[in-house]
Design a protein around this motif. Sequence first.
Motif: not given
Ligand SMILES: Nc1ncnc2c1ncn2[C@@H]1O[C@H](COP(=O)(O)OP(=O)(O)OP(=O)(O)O)[C@@H](O)[C@H]1O
Length: 638
Positions: A78, A147, A149, A153, A361
């Motif tokens: 994704r 990675t 961000g 999540t 994470a």
């Molecule tokens: N496919 C997507 N469409 C819209 N927004 C997205 C998408 N993927 C990520 N985001 C946005 O990017 C930001 C970071 O995403 P997220 O917190 O899910 O990252 P993460 O991979 O879980 O990071 P971490 O490992 O640091 O927890 C969020 O604000 C989220 O809404």
Amino acid sequence: MDDYPRPSFLHPRDPSIDRRYRPCPKKAQNLDEIYEDYEDSDIEVISSEYESDTETASLESLASTKPATEEGALVYLRLKPVEEFCEFYSIQPHHKRLITSTANGNQKQFVFSDIFDGMVTQKEVYEQCVKPRIDNDENFTIMSYGTSGSGKTFTLIGHEEDPGILPRALEHIFEKHNQNIHPQPVSKMHYGECKLLSDQEAQADIRVKNTLLSLDDFTKDYHYFKEYIERDHNFTGTYKDNCSIFIWVSFVEIYNENVFDLLALPPTLKTKTRKKHLERKSLKVVSNHGNVYVKELNTIHVRTASEAYHILKTGLKGVTYADTGVNANSSRSHFIFMVDIIQYSHPDLFTTQSYRFCDLAGSERQTKTNCAGSRLKEAQTINKSLVVLGRCLDTANNNITRKGNPEVIPVRESKLTMLLQPALLGKEKLCMIVALTPLEQFYEENMNVLNYASIAKNIVFKSQKKKDTGRRFSWFTSTNYEPRSNDRMVDELIAQNSQLQYDRQELTDQIIIMKAEHDRAMTNLEDKLRKDLNERYKKSEESSREAWQTLLKIETKKVEMEVSSRFRDQIEDLNCELEDLREEVLDLKSDLNGEKLITLELTKQLEIAKHELMNAQMAKSTLQRKKSNVLEEKENHF
Ligand SMILES: Nc1ncnc2c1ncn2[C@@H]1O[C@H](COP(=O)(O)OP(=O)(O)OP(=O)(O)O)[C@@H](O)[C@H]1O
């Protein structure tokens, strides 16, 4: 025609491609054939079987070549929507292929079960990755990996206005089983077995649930979310005759290599993060034959999707988030939400399904996140556990390709891999959603993630779809069977439960008696064996000593004879020489004696001569004295 260079004898192979997956053109092939080979080969490719002109055809052929119960993990990609897609990444949606390249022209290719670009919605991700698994009652572990961000999540949990796969799955599960869900916690999974709960145990479980539900009110959120889901999906379920379903959920967090219960009571959810970790109790993870359990983990019986949603949201409040340089709300831990479904079908069949949703994470560079202190420690433990996860995937993959004994997969080296071991060992279906931020600054970390994801694809799932524990519960069989409502079945279950407890006590007593008898028999047997062995040992010791002595004598004689025959002539010669020498010595001795006598004689003569000389000297002096006297007399006379 694709826009990547094809390997040939004229162009060297890409050194960045793993040796095992490098294309190797056959000798005496023309370039067209080489090109076809390359198309079919597994170049950093997760599953070459998916490569074909028409996707449907390739999937069909895959299905026909693999047994129905044995299939590889599903790995989806994704991509996070970004303003400017970096030129280092390009996707070929038709081939489900991601091509990465660097400024110096190095290219790598990764094929996925499917690729979702930034435009793909949460609904589509759910329909593709999770829905079929739940529809088919498959046990599975689904994890989001990538990675920091990159949207892990977001994919798993999402937002209220755009929910992720986990809340959607809960809604789907409850819609599917809605008409058979039992309102009371009668049966529960306990260390891998279905256990019937006593009244007190059931009441205690209900109390824990009610306390958790009373902590926060998510009713508004849930209604909003429900509307959204109803617009997106049309989940349906069918009523199953004579069937009761019990759904249990649990929620753990792995923070700094400690396992915490996110549904623990008393909850300390409103205290500050630091204090919260001091207060929380770290739980033990135990594993038994590849099945893994968390000791003292709260599992909550949920009757409705709304209850499950509330429990999920309550647990999520305990997850550790922090602002890092890359993500303002970054998960500082891994969490796993588990759903266990027990299905009791009259008269005696229990089946279970388990779904695990894991949010890993993010792997991260400390230089990018600029973290220090506790943030740095968190990052280090996160990276360490992800490295172990990578090693597990790598070993599992090597075991498929290598001959001989398989290597041990190091699942015990981190809490995360211990908890994920059913999927890592191929006992449960693994589904991985790789989240990627297609920006240049994440290139290196993305490559790491992609390499491990490509390995994960090769994990082969070998077990059956459902666990069937029917036979163990055969005493539920009723001879006067008639269709019953759920409530009547529960009354019967409760009655049978007390009978079972009585039976269990009897069996326990029998086991104790049998154990004592067995111990006694074993002690007697051991004594007898020890005596027997002792006697045998003594006998064998004596006979072997005699045999040794005879052997020694024979050997000594043999050696003597050999020595005497070999050196006989030399000994005779030496004896003769010895005789001659003896004679010489005797001669010398007699000579020596003669010389001694002569010496004695001469000494005697010398003594005599000395004596005579002295006498002569004395006579001379007497004469001189007489002469002088005479002369003196003469003088006087004159
Ligand atoms: N496919 C997507 N469409 C819209 N927004 C997205 C998408 N993927 C990520 N985001 C946005 O990017 C930001 C970071 O995403 P997220 O917190 O899910 O990252 P993460 O991979 O879980 O990071 P971490 O490992 O640091 O927890 C969020 O604000 C989220 O809404």
